[in-house]
Motif scaffolding. Structure first.
Motif, PDB file in Angstrom:
ATOM      1  N   PHE A  37       0.811  -1.209   0.113  1.00 41.48           N
ATOM      2  CA  PHE A  37       0.095   0.035   0.017  1.00 41.48           C
ATOM      3  C   PHE A  37       0.981   1.396   0.076  1.00 41.48           C
ATOM      4  O   PHE A  37       1.978   1.511   0.565  1.00 41.48           O
ATOM      5  N   GLY A  38       0.334   2.390  -0.660  1.00 44.83           N
ATOM      6  CA  GLY A  38       0.900   3.507  -0.568  1.00 44.83           C
ATOM      7  C   GLY A  38       0.620   4.275   0.846  1.00 44.83           C
ATOM      8  O   GLY A  38       0.187   3.608   1.674  1.00 44.83           O
ATOM      9  N   SER A  39       1.251   5.396   1.064  1.00 44.50           N
ATOM     10  CA  SER A  39       0.826   6.332   2.164  1.00 44.50           C
ATOM     11  C   SER A  39      -0.396   6.655   2.464  1.00 44.50           C
ATOM     12  O   SER A  39      -1.195   6.851   1.362  1.00 44.50           O
ATOM     13  N   ALA A  40      -0.771   6.680   3.571  1.00 46.01           N
ATOM     14  CA  ALA A  40      -2.220   6.973   4.105  1.00 46.01           C
ATOM     15  C   ALA A  40      -2.604   8.620   3.781  1.00 46.01           C
ATOM     16  O   ALA A  40      -1.664   9.510   4.161  1.00 46.01           O
ATOM     17  N   LYS A  41      -3.936   8.688   3.222  1.00 43.08           N
ATOM     18  CA  LYS A  41      -4.341  10.325   2.885  1.00 43.08           C
ATOM     19  C   LYS A  41      -5.487  10.395   3.397  1.00 43.08           C
ATOM     20  O   LYS A  41      -6.175   9.304   3.410  1.00 43.08           O
ATOM     21  N   PRO A  42      -6.165  11.563   3.804  1.00 39.11           N
ATOM     22  CA  PRO A  42      -7.537  11.496   4.425  1.00 39.11           C
ATOM     23  C   PRO A  42      -8.377  11.541   3.143  1.00 39.11           C
ATOM     24  O   PRO A  42      -8.189  11.760   2.264  1.00 39.11           O
ATOM     25  N   PHE A  43      -9.579  10.927   3.358  1.00 40.93           N
ATOM     26  CA  PHE A  43     -10.638  10.507   2.213  1.00 40.93           C
ATOM     27  C   PHE A  43     -11.989  10.930   2.966  1.00 40.93           C
ATOM     28  O   PHE A  43     -12.088  10.440   4.162  1.00 40.93           O
ATOM     29  N   SER A  44     -12.756  11.347   2.291  1.00 36.84           N
ATOM     30  CA  SER A  44     -14.202  11.532   2.498  1.00 36.84           C
ATOM     31  C   SER A  44     -14.927  11.596   1.267  1.00 36.84           C
ATOM     32  O   SER A  44     -14.543  12.052  -0.007  1.00 36.84           O
ATOM     33  N   PHE A  45     -16.262  11.368   1.031  1.00 35.57           N
ATOM     34  CA  PHE A  45     -17.121  11.714  -0.008  1.00 35.57           C
ATOM     35  C   PHE A  45     -17.213  12.996  -0.452  1.00 35.57           C
ATOM     36  O   PHE A  45     -17.269  13.142  -1.550  1.00 35.57           O
ATOM     37  N   ASP A  46     -17.450  13.788   0.509  1.00 37.88           N
ATOM     38  CA  ASP A  46     -17.353  15.355   0.205  1.00 37.88           C
ATOM     39  C   ASP A  46     -16.058  15.661  -0.531  1.00 37.88           C
ATOM     40  O   ASP A  46     -16.278  16.580  -1.396  1.00 37.88           O
ATOM     41  N   ALA A  47     -14.894  15.208   0.038  1.00 32.42           N
ATOM     42  CA  ALA A  47     -13.911  15.768  -0.685  1.00 32.42           C
ATOM     43  C   ALA A  47     -13.631  14.900  -2.260  1.00 32.42           C
ATOM     44  O   ALA A  47     -13.207  15.766  -2.971  1.00 32.42           O
ATOM     45  N   LEU A  48     -14.133  13.794  -2.324  1.00 30.81           N
ATOM     46  CA  LEU A  48     -14.247  13.305  -3.601  1.00 30.81           C
ATOM     47  C   LEU A  48     -15.129  14.144  -4.636  1.00 30.81           C
ATOM     48  O   LEU A  48     -14.947  14.286  -5.896  1.00 30.81           O
ATOM     49  N   LYS A  49     -16.180  14.545  -3.997  1.00 31.52           N
ATOM     50  CA  LYS A  49     -17.313  15.289  -4.815  1.00 31.52           C
ATOM     51  C   LYS A  49     -16.638  16.610  -5.310  1.00 31.52           C
ATOM     52  O   LYS A  49     -16.619  17.248  -6.486  1.00 31.52           O
ATOM     53  N   ALA A  50     -15.827  17.325  -4.402  1.00 38.37           N
ATOM     54  CA  ALA A  50     -14.937  18.603  -4.547  1.00 38.37           C
ATOM     55  C   ALA A  50     -14.072  18.444  -5.745  1.00 38.37           C
ATOM     56  O   ALA A  50     -13.843  19.157  -6.465  1.00 38.37           O
ATOM     57  N   ARG A  51     -13.259  17.124  -5.612  1.00 36.82           N
ATOM     58  CA  ARG A  51     -12.417  16.646  -6.739  1.00 36.82           C
ATOM     59  C   ARG A  51     -12.883  16.560  -8.175  1.00 36.82           C
ATOM     60  O   ARG A  51     -12.486  16.920  -8.845  1.00 36.82           O
ATOM     61  N   ALA A  52     -14.399  16.015  -7.978  1.00 38.52           N
ATOM     62  CA  ALA A  52     -14.896  15.794  -9.322  1.00 38.52           C
ATOM     63  C   ALA A  52     -15.419  17.209 -10.094  1.00 38.52           C
ATOM     64  O   ALA A  52     -15.325  17.412 -11.081  1.00 38.52           O
TER      65      ALA A  52
END
Length: 521
Positions: A37-52
């Protein structure tokens, strides 16, 4: 076409249950993916929507295809020789958690996807390694870069012998359903299917996978294509309770879209009892689905038998806030298929249940001609009425029920067969240009009724004339049958609408069919 690849090519990629077998007793040297695995990074669905949303504000960049010449040589047979090492399964150690395995790239799946594992709000990318796979020593895939990437993933049933969820190609995904037999597929979105310009196939480019603690899987996905980007959250419950998926998506458009198809389903229909005269095969029927079912916002139940037309045909069923729609496989009798290899009688039906209000629009059915079972030629989806312009955003939520039959049964009788033949009366000269329709129904609405009860057939035809209509119980069965003759000629279709009633009460679904007189000339 409704897809970028044929059904056989899909099967080559391993969407069919058991398409990729597993070698028993692999050596202990098989790689444990948890160490890669790569390094850990924060994740959330809200962040994914902002990225999209941010991605949609930029010009579209297609996927980078590396070693395309090598991948082109990994055809159906070569892809079947690549085996994922079952010891390398991600998760699945406990009996109540999903085990995830991964698909290799090949001729039909050249664009890699990134896959991350999510736990406690942090995501780690699973880094590809050829050590995850076993293949012959002289296999072409051994010439691929060591970081070429994965094509998709699948979720294994307890014991790891079969899978119950597969995600592979563009934005396609499907489950094995309640009868453990893959058939039709769902996908993230449909763009300009059967429109005036070529269809687009946006793809899931990255996935974030999370265990739900009860044997199910939460898959987050980033969607990207020329016309839009999107963020998806797909919650798939464990299959021991029946497979249901809750889908939430946020879409952001780059360009105007002629036809936005929400909650699209893709299936195959070659022939059934309705168009048996078109069959070139020895089997009585060949189809993954035999009809489109709709539960309208006003409460009407509609059944539209599928067809294999001579040209691409699109039908739109206008509605406001639909309660549901789906592609159904109602015929569950093995004798009507006689195929003990692919078991069409076990293919799942899929019912789309909108969550919230979807407003005005239409359920659209696209039927594409096919001369074999290897092509998915049926598409159904919801199309919003309002035009879709560049720079807009949309949120849709819906539930996918992978079922043997509709999850919310109607109190009225349902249509179970549609047959078409020569019109007129047996033993008398058959009138030219006349066809007889025989429609079978079953359900508790007919209990206690007989020929003398006053059951009435209500039929509407867009052109031509209808005669000899009658409804009666079929002797020795629990079914009723509707018969009527239609006189119509020419190339233009005849749109038919029928239901059965007693006094002012509907006893059946509304049967809708589009008949082409020249098809049976």
């Amino acid at each position: 076409m409704s897809k970028q690849f044929s059904r056989r090519e899909v099967l080559a990629g391993g969407l069919a249950a058991g398409a990729l077998a597993f070698l028993p007793g692999l050596a202990a040297a098989a790689t444990d993916p948890r160490a890669r695995f790569g390094s850990a990074k924060p994740f959330s669905f809200d962040a994914l929507k902002a990225r999209a949303e941010a991605l949609a504000a930029k010009p579209y960049e297609g996927p980078e295809i590396r070693a395309g010449d090598v991948l082109e040589t990994v055809d159906f047979d070569a892809h079947q020789q690549i085996r994922f090492r079952d010891e390398a399964t991600m998760w699945g150690e406990a009996g109540n958690e999903p085990g995830v395995r991964f698909f290799h790239l090949g001729r039909y799946f050249k664009a890699p996807v990134k896959i991350h594992a999510v736990e406690k709000g942090e995501a780690r990318e699973l880094l590809y390694s050829p050590d995850y796979f076993d293949m012959p020593a002289d296999h072409a895939a051994r010439d691929l870069p060591e970081d070429i990437g994965f094509a998709g993933f699948r979720v294994m049933a307890p014991g790891g012998k079969t899978d119950w969820l597969a995600v592979l190609g563009a934005s396609y995904f499907r489950t094995s359903g309640p009868l453990d037999q893959y058939g039709l597929s769902a996908r993230g979105i449909a763009i300009d299917t059967a429109a005036s310009k070529p269809e687009e196939f946006p793809r899931f480019t990255e996935f974030w996978l999370e265990r739900d603690g009860a044997g199910g899987l939460i898959a987050y996905a980033l969607l990207d294509g020329p016309s839009l980007s999107g963020a998806y959250r797909i919650v798939s419950n464990a299959p021991n309770t029946g497979i249901v998926q809750d889908v939430d998506c946020a879409l952001f458009t780059r360009t105007a879209i002629e036809k936005l198809g929400v909650a699209p389903l893709t299936s195959m229909f070659w022939y059934s009892e309705t168009n048996r005269e078109d069959a070139k095969d020895w089997r009585p029927e060949v189809h993954d689905s035999d009809g489109l079912a709709i539960w309208t916002g006003s409460g009407e139940r509609i059944w539209r038998p599928l067809d294999n037309p001579s040209r691409v045909v699109t039908n739109a069923f206008l509605d406001t806030n639909p309660r549901g729609f789906g592609l159904m496989q109602r015929d569950r009798d093995f004798d009507n298929y006689q195929d003990d290899g692919v078991f069409y009688e076990k293919r799942a039906s899929v019912w789309v249940e909108p969550i919230g209000t979807w407003g005005e629009g239409s359920v659209q059915l696209v039927e594409i001609p096919t001369d074999d079972e290897i092509h998915d030629n049926i598409v159904a989806f919801w199309v919003p009425r309002a035009p879709v312009e560049a720079g807009q955003s949309f949120d849709f939520a819906y539930r996918l029920h992978w079922v043997a039959d509709q999850p919310y049964p109607a109190p009225v009788a349902r249509i179970v067969a549609t047959r078409i033949g020569m019109g007129g009366i047996p033993g008398q000269p058959r009138p030219p240009g006349v066809r007889k329709f025989a429609i079978d129904l079953e359900g508790p609405a007919f209990e206690g009724l007989d020929r003398s009860s006053g059951v009435e057939v209500v039929i509407d035809a867009s052109r031509g004339s209808v005669s000899n209509e009658v409804a009666y119980p079929v002797v020795g069965t629990d079914r009723w049958r509707v018969l009527f003759d239609l006189e119509a000629t020419g190339h233009d279709p005849v749109n038919l609408r029928m239901f059965v009633r007693l006094d002012d009460k509907a006893l059946s679904e509304t049967w809708i069919y589009q008949f082409f007189p020249t098809a049976l000339a």
